[in-house]
Design an enzyme around this catalytic site. Structure first.
Site, PDB file in Angstrom:
ATOM      1  N   CYS A  93      28.704 -15.187  30.638  1.00 24.32           N
ATOM      2  CA  CYS A  93      28.273 -16.137  29.616  1.00 24.32           C
ATOM      3  C   CYS A  93      27.906 -17.488  30.226  1.00 24.32           C
ATOM      4  O   CYS A  93      26.921 -18.115  29.827  1.00 24.32           O
ATOM      5  CB  CYS A  93      29.367 -16.321  28.566  1.00 24.32           C
ATOM      6  SG  CYS A  93      28.942 -17.471  27.246  1.00 24.32           S
ATOM      7  N   CYS A 189      36.470 -15.180  23.251  1.00 23.69           N
ATOM      8  CA  CYS A 189      36.118 -15.989  22.070  1.00 23.69           C
ATOM      9  C   CYS A 189      35.572 -15.167  20.917  1.00 23.69           C
ATOM     10  O   CYS A 189      35.851 -15.456  19.755  1.00 23.69           O
ATOM     11  CB  CYS A 189      35.124 -17.085  22.470  1.00 23.69           C
ATOM     12  SG  CYS A 189      33.480 -16.475  22.978  1.00 23.69           S
TER      13      CYS A 189
END
Length: 351
Positions: A93, A189
Site C-alpha cells: 500500500c 485497516c
C-alpha cells in the site's frame, strides 16, 4: 531535514501523522494536509482528520482512492492467501497507493516535498536519497517503506525519524492535539476487526472452504483442515492435532489442498529467495555482499550474504538459521541502518 517552502502531509487521523504535520508547520513549512479514503470506514475517521487539520491550521484535501485500493491491495490480499502465501498489504500500500498518490498530487500542485508520520529517516549521499532506520528502535518503520522509488524518496520528509513514540505522545498532549491518547491500530485497516479468514471467505465464491489433509513432511496423515488458506507458516494453534509436542505449520500446498506441519526445529532455515526486488539504492555489484536481512516487521535483522541473481531476484543466506520464513512476506535488505531494497519472499522450492 531538507527544507522547501511547502509540503504535502498524509493525515490518517492518528497521532503520528498529526504530529508530523504540526512539527513541520512549527518549523515554518507551508503544510497541505491530505487524507485518503481507502475503504469504507467509520465516518468518525474523516471527522477526526478535519478536526486535526483545523486544530493545526492547515488546508485539507480528501481524496477517494477506494477503487484503486480495492484493485491493487484488497483483491491481491485475498488471492495471495488462496495461493498459499501470507501477504503484507501495508508494504504494498505504501508503494502503490499512499506514496504514489502523494507523489502525483505534489507534481500536479507544484508542491516540492511530501511527508508522513513514519518513524524513518532520509539521508542524501552523492546526490541520491537514502532510506535510514528511525532512531526509535522499537518503532522503526523503514521496513514498510522498502518499495519506495528514488523519485519519491528524494521528495520525502519524515519529521518523526529522530524522535521516540513516547516523545510524540507527550508533545501531542502538550500541544492539545485531540488524538494524543488514541490507541494505535494493530489490525489490517480494511479488515476492521474481522479475522482475515472471515474476510477472505466473505469475498470469495461459495465452496471455498474445502476440507483437506494435514500431514507431516513424510506424508503421515495427522488431521483435517477446512481450507488451506486458513493457515500461515509458523502457526501453532487451531490445528486440532493431539500430540505431546506441538506441531507448527511448515508449508501450505494450495494446489493439492494440503497443510504440512512439523516440529518447531524443522522450521529453521538459512536460505531464502525473493523476487520482484525493488532497489532504493543502486543494486550491489555482481557476487555476494555481506549485509543483513529482515523477514518481517518485528523480526530482528540478521547478518548474512546477499546474492543478486538478476535485476529481479535475489538469494539471501543467513549466517544463523531463521525461524518460519514465510512466502509472500516482504524481505528488507539493510546495509547497517540504510535500507537498500527489498523483495517478496518465495517458496523454498521456487528458487
Amino acid at each position: 531535514m531538507k527544507r522547501s517552502s511547502d509540503v504535502a502531509v498524509a493525515l490518517s487521523g492518528g497521532v503520528d501523522s498529526a504530529m508530523a504535520a504540526l512539527l513541520l508547520k512549527r518549523e515554518g513549512w507551508e503544510v497541505h494536509g491530505l487524507h485518503f479514503i481507502l475503504s469504507p470506514t467509520s465516518p468518525n475517521v474523516e471527522e477526526r482528520v478535519r478536526e486535526i487539520a483545523g486544530r493545526i491550521g492547515i488546508p485539507l484535501e480528501i481524496i477517494d482512492l477506494q477503487e484503486r485500493f480495492e484493485r491493487r491491495i484488497v483483491a491481491p490480499f485475498c488471492n495471495a492467501y488462496l495461493k498459499g502465501l501470507t501477504p503484507n498489504p501495508c508494504v504494498r500500500c505504501n508503494q502503490e497507493i499512499k506514496f504514489e498518490a502523494m507523489y502525483h498530487y505534489c507534481i500536479e500542485k507544484g508542491i516540492h516535498c511530501l511527508a508522513s508520520g513514519h518513524y524513518a529517516r532520509v539521508g542524501v549521499r552523492e546526490g541520491r536519497a537514502h532510506l535510514l532506520r528511525g532512531l526509535d528502535t522499537g518503532k522503526d518503520q523503514s521496513y514498510f517503506l522498502q518499495r519506495l522509488s528514488q523519485e519519491c524518496l528524494s521528495r520525502a520528509v519524515f519529521p518523526l525519524g529522530d524522535m521516540t513514540k513516547e516523545e510524540i505522545r507527550r508533545q501531542a498532549g502538550a500541544m492539545g492535539l485531540p488524538c494524543h491518547l488514541r490507541p494505535e491500530s494493530q489490525e489490517i485497516c480494511f479488515i476492521d476487526g474481522m479475522d482475515y479468514r472471515e474476510f477472505v471467505e466473505k469475498r470469495q465464491v461459495p465452496g471455498i472452504r474445502r476440507k483437506g489433509a494435514i500431514i507431516t513432511d513424510e506424508g503421515a496423515l495427522l488431521g483435517e483442515h477446512e481450507g488451506a488458506y486458513r493457515y500461515t507458516i509458523g502457526q501453532r494453534h487451531g490445528l486440532g492435532i493431539a500430540s505431546s509436542e506441538p506441531y507448527y505449520v511448515k508449508e501450505i500446498r494450495p494446489d493439492v489442498n494440503e497443510v504440512v506441519v512439523a516440529r518447531r526445529e524443522a522450521l529453521f532455515t538459512n536460505v531464502i529467495h525473493a523476487m520482484g526486488t525493488n532497489w532504493i539504492d543502486e543494486p550491489p555489484r555482481e557476487g555476494s555482499v555481506g549485509i543483513s536481512a529482515q523477514i518481517r516487521y518485528r523480526h530482528r535483522a540478521a547478518r548474512g550474504r546477499l546474492e543478486v541473481l538478476s535485476s529481479d531476484q535475489v538469494r539471501f543466506i543467513f549466517d544463523t538459521p531463521q525461524w518460519a520464513i514465510t512466502p509472500g512476506q516482504a524481505l528488507a535488505l539493510y546495509d547497517g541502518e540504510r535500507l537498500i531494497g527489498g523483495g517478496w519472499m518465495m517458496r523454498p522450492s521456487a528458487g
